[in-house]
Design a protein around this motif. Sequence first.
Motif, mmCIF file in Angstrom:
data_model
loop_
_atom_site.group_PDB
_atom_site.id
_atom_site.type_symbol
_atom_site.label_atom_id
_atom_site.label_comp_id
_atom_site.label_asym_id
_atom_site.label_seq_id
_atom_site.Cartn_x
_atom_site.Cartn_y
_atom_site.Cartn_z
ATOM 1 N N LEU A 124 0.831 -1.207 0.000
ATOM 2 C CA LEU A 124 0.000 0.000 0.000
ATOM 3 C C LEU A 124 0.864 1.255 0.000
ATOM 4 O O LEU A 124 0.602 2.190 -0.761
ATOM 5 N N ARG A 125 1.890 1.274 0.852
ATOM 6 C CA ARG A 125 2.794 2.424 0.882
ATOM 7 C C ARG A 125 3.446 2.639 -0.472
ATOM 8 O O ARG A 125 3.532 3.762 -0.970
ATOM 9 N N ALA A 126 3.909 1.539 -1.086
ATOM 10 C CA ALA A 126 4.566 1.635 -2.391
ATOM 11 C C ALA A 126 3.607 2.182 -3.444
ATOM 12 O O ALA A 126 3.976 3.048 -4.240
ATOM 13 N N LEU A 127 2.372 1.700 -3.439
ATOM 14 C CA LEU A 127 1.381 2.159 -4.409
ATOM 15 C C LEU A 127 1.087 3.646 -4.229
ATOM 16 O O LEU A 127 1.080 4.403 -5.207
ATOM 17 N N VAL A 128 0.884 4.071 -3.005
ATOM 18 C CA VAL A 128 0.578 5.481 -2.738
ATOM 19 C C VAL A 128 1.725 6.375 -3.212
ATOM 20 O O VAL A 128 1.501 7.408 -3.851
ATOM 21 N N ASP A 137 -1.504 6.733 -14.121
ATOM 22 C CA ASP A 137 -1.460 5.841 -15.280
ATOM 23 C C ASP A 137 -0.047 5.460 -15.711
ATOM 24 O O ASP A 137 0.162 5.006 -16.834
ATOM 25 N N HIS A 138 0.920 5.625 -14.831
ATOM 26 C CA HIS A 138 2.301 5.251 -15.154
ATOM 27 C C HIS A 138 2.398 3.724 -15.287
ATOM 28 O O HIS A 138 1.678 2.987 -14.603
ATOM 29 N N PRO A 139 3.276 3.232 -16.155
ATOM 30 C CA PRO A 139 3.408 1.781 -16.350
ATOM 31 C C PRO A 139 3.750 0.981 -15.082
ATOM 32 O O PRO A 139 3.493 -0.217 -15.029
ATOM 33 N N LYS A 140 4.311 1.629 -14.066
ATOM 34 C CA LYS A 140 4.628 0.901 -12.830
ATOM 35 C C LYS A 140 3.412 0.748 -11.913
ATOM 36 O O LYS A 140 3.423 -0.083 -11.013
ATOM 37 N N ILE A 141 2.370 1.534 -12.148
ATOM 38 C CA ILE A 141 1.175 1.454 -11.300
ATOM 39 C C ILE A 141 0.506 0.079 -11.392
ATOM 40 O O ILE A 141 0.149 -0.500 -10.357
ATOM 41 N N PRO A 142 0.337 -0.498 -12.588
ATOM 42 C CA PRO A 142 -0.269 -1.837 -12.635
ATOM 43 C C PRO A 142 0.538 -2.890 -11.864
ATOM 44 O O PRO A 142 -0.051 -3.814 -11.294
ATOM 45 N N ILE A 143 1.847 -2.744 -11.821
ATOM 46 C CA ILE A 143 2.673 -3.683 -11.051
ATOM 47 C C ILE A 143 2.298 -3.591 -9.574
ATOM 48 O O ILE A 143 2.075 -4.610 -8.911
ATOM 49 N N SER A 144 2.241 -2.357 -9.061
ATOM 50 C CA SER A 144 1.867 -2.171 -7.658
ATOM 51 C C SER A 144 0.450 -2.660 -7.383
ATOM 52 O O SER A 144 0.187 -3.276 -6.351
ATOM 53 N N LEU A 145 -0.464 -2.385 -8.309
ATOM 54 C CA LEU A 145 -1.844 -2.845 -8.136
ATOM 55 C C LEU A 145 -1.920 -4.370 -8.094
ATOM 56 O O LEU A 145 -2.614 -4.948 -7.243
ATOM 57 N N ASN A 146 -1.201 -5.026 -9.003
ATOM 58 C CA ASN A 146 -1.200 -6.492 -9.027
ATOM 59 C C ASN A 146 -0.572 -7.074 -7.769
ATOM 60 O O ASN A 146 -1.050 -8.083 -7.237
#
Length: 181
Positions: A124-128, A137-146
């Motif tokens: 959660l911290r990493a995603l925030v 919408d950065h390409p790394k956001i889906p990684i954090s979401l997954n």
Amino acid sequence: LAIREKTLGNEHADTVTSLINLAYTYNKQSLHSKAELFYLRALAIREKTLGNEHADTVTSLINLAYTYNKQSLHSKAELFYLRALAIREKTLGNEHADTVTSLNNLAVTYNKQGLHSKAELFYLRALVIREKTLGQDHPKIPISLNNLAYTYKKQGLYGKAEPLYLRAHAIRKKLLGANHQ
């Protein structure tokens, strides 16, 4: 390594590079206890010559933590990842990309231990941080979401996991196109 130790000395940076290269090679061969010995030597030299908070020292901490995870010594890995995170937060700040990597490393380690609620906190911290510093919408956001969705799934929290998976898919579809495989 022997030539570098003889010509440059045991504490020279190039000697440390040889130690790390050997450790890496042992890890690739699944000889993790051998890798550990060389990474420990490299860490000791870096702490002595560069100090406890140098970026190369942090890399040595991470190398050891990775090696401990490969040996299923997750509580040992956790200690080294926690040290790396503390140094990165102090020297780079809470929102630096390398700090986020340290948060993710810890989350992975907690998941490996079955400590999914602890992993959840770090993901959660990493995603925030990523959303704040990189955008929604950065390409790394889906990684954090997954990563976070996987952790919810492991806890049986499917209602929390599903919207994250769907959001990750939507971002990837937007970035890569509907026909991307």
